[in-house]
Design an enzyme around this catalytic site. Structure first.
Site, PDB file in Angstrom:
ATOM      1  N   PRO A 164       0.839  -1.202   0.000  1.00  0.00           N
ATOM      2  CA  PRO A 164       0.000   0.000   0.000  1.00  0.00           C
ATOM      3  C   PRO A 164       0.873   1.251   0.000  1.00  0.00           C
ATOM      4  CG  PRO A 164      -0.656  -1.524   1.746  1.00  0.00           C
ATOM      5  CD  PRO A 164       0.650  -2.013   1.215  1.00  0.00           C
ATOM      6  N   LYS A 165       0.397   2.300  -0.649  1.00  0.00           N
ATOM      7  CA  LYS A 165       1.098   3.587  -0.624  1.00  0.00           C
ATOM      8  C   LYS A 165       0.500   4.426   0.505  1.00  0.00           C
ATOM      9  CE  LYS A 165       2.637   7.436  -3.480  1.00  0.00           C
ATOM     10  NZ  LYS A 165       2.348   8.472  -2.469  1.00  0.00           N
ATOM     11  N   TRP A 166       1.271   4.603   1.563  1.00  0.00           N
ATOM     12  CA  TRP A 166       0.796   5.294   2.752  1.00  0.00           C
ATOM     13  C   TRP A 166       0.818   6.797   2.544  1.00  0.00           C
ATOM     14  CZ3 TRP A 166      -1.329   2.390   6.477  1.00  0.00           C
ATOM     15  CH2 TRP A 166      -1.070   1.015   6.416  1.00  0.00           C
TER      16      TRP A 166
END
Length: 355
Positions: free
Chosen positions: A28-30
């Protein structure tokens, strides 16, 4: 500090791509502050994207590092703040954590505590791991933080493309920003765009209600201010578009002069609004660009523009929108929030426990 890698270190970066590439490891891209954290015994330094230490702003993260990191380690990751009421990320609250007053820093560390999501291991003990393949660094990271407790987490990762696509669709509902794809054999390359990022792209029709002049001259548009009508038929400021060539900036300036008006009767007449309501005029000096003038020239809200954006944060575009085309066929009153695609709500806690 006397680590195999000492601060400052620039983080490895990602370049945007249109679709999720096959044969990678996916995370996931936080949506937080990118940070490489260094621990050497009792010493902790929280690095940042621009290499300036953020240690003083996050005392609770320092405590969490001392409680959960190995005694000597360098770990890349993201500092995040969660909105516990909505169980999503809260980037706006995270931004407020950067404050010059020590008393305010302490108060915010208690009111909106931050956490750290780890996604790469650069050094452990006396070992520099940056030349190892990412898949091996990832395995070592999971192992060394196996007993970590919140607010320290290891980001979920998968090599299954179908799972990555599901994450891309679902995790946005928890406030995440897309996906990161990394080659399994990838070494750690500071300040190089060797990873890829995949973000959501959407369009919206917005009302142009003002402009700011460009820093290069008074006869060029710097940015156009965008608005959408809410359920009360109030025009709400949602963001800007500003990526134009110099020639287009001059053309836009000429075009917009026929729409220039006064603040009297303008929907963003800041003096007529209740204190605290968001308008472009509120707080004319940006806390993130000290001294930058954020005042604007009001326009009659008559022109409609279609823009590209990735996602909303509250009532506004999270990032600067991009010009798509003018929409002379659309009435300004039709530019409402109802047109926007809203992601299905997803629980942040479920993201943090997805493996």
């Amino acid at each position: 500090m006397d680590l195999p890698i000492n601060p400052p270190v620039k983080p490895m970066l990602a370049k945007p791509v249109a679709d999720i590439p096959a044969g990678q490891l996916y995370e996931p891209k936080w949506d937080g502050f990118r940070s490489i954290i260094f621990r050497d015994g009792a010493e902790v330094e929280i690095g940042s994207r621009n290499e300036k230490p953020m240690t003083r702003y996050f005392p609770e993260v320092v405590e969490a590092v001392l409680a959960n990191f190995p005694a000597r380690a360098v770990i890349d990751g993201e500092i995040i703040v969660a909105d516990t009421g909505r169980n999503t990320l809260d980037f706006e609250a995270l931004q407020q954590r950067i404050h010059p007053a020590a008393s305010r820093v302490k108060l915010l560390s208690e009111q909106t505590p931050a956490g750290f999501v780890a996604f790469d291991l650069l050094a452990l003990g006396d070992e520099d791991l940056t030349t190892l393949p990412f898949a091996e660094r990832r395995a070592r990271l999971v192992e060394c933080l196996a007993d970590a407790k919140p607010p320290v987490y290891v980001t979920p990762a998968t090599d299954d493309l179908a799972t990555a696509r599901r994450w891309f669709a679902q995790f946005e509902g928890a406030g995440l920003d897309g996906l990161i794809a990394k080659g399994k054999e990838l070494g750690y390359e500071p300040d190089k765009r060797v990873m890829t990022k995949i973000k959501h792209k959407r369009t919206a029709d917005c009302v142009v209600a003002g402009y700011r002049v460009h820093k290069s001259g008074e006869n060029r548009i710097g940015s156009l201010l965008l608005g959408l009508y809410d359920e009360r038929d109030v025009l709400v400021s949602v963001g800007v578009i500003g990526s134009f060539s110099m020639a287009v900036r001059e053309e836009l300036f000429t075009e917009m002069q026929q729409l220039v008006t006064t603040f009297e009767g303008h929907p963003w007449n800041w003096a007529a609004h209740e204190q605290g309501e968001r308008t472009p005029r509120k707080n004319e000096v940006s806390r993130w660009n000290n001294g930058k003038d954020l005042s604007f020239v009001p326009l009659r809200p008559e022109r409609v523009v279609e823009v590209r954006y990735d996602y909303m944060e509250g009532l506004r575009f999270r990032h600067t929108a991009q010009f798509e085309r003018w929409r002379p066929d659309r009435e300004p009153a039709s530019c409402t929030y109802q047109q926007l695609e809203r992601p299905v709500r997803f629980q942040l806690a479920d993201v943090l426990t997805s493996h």
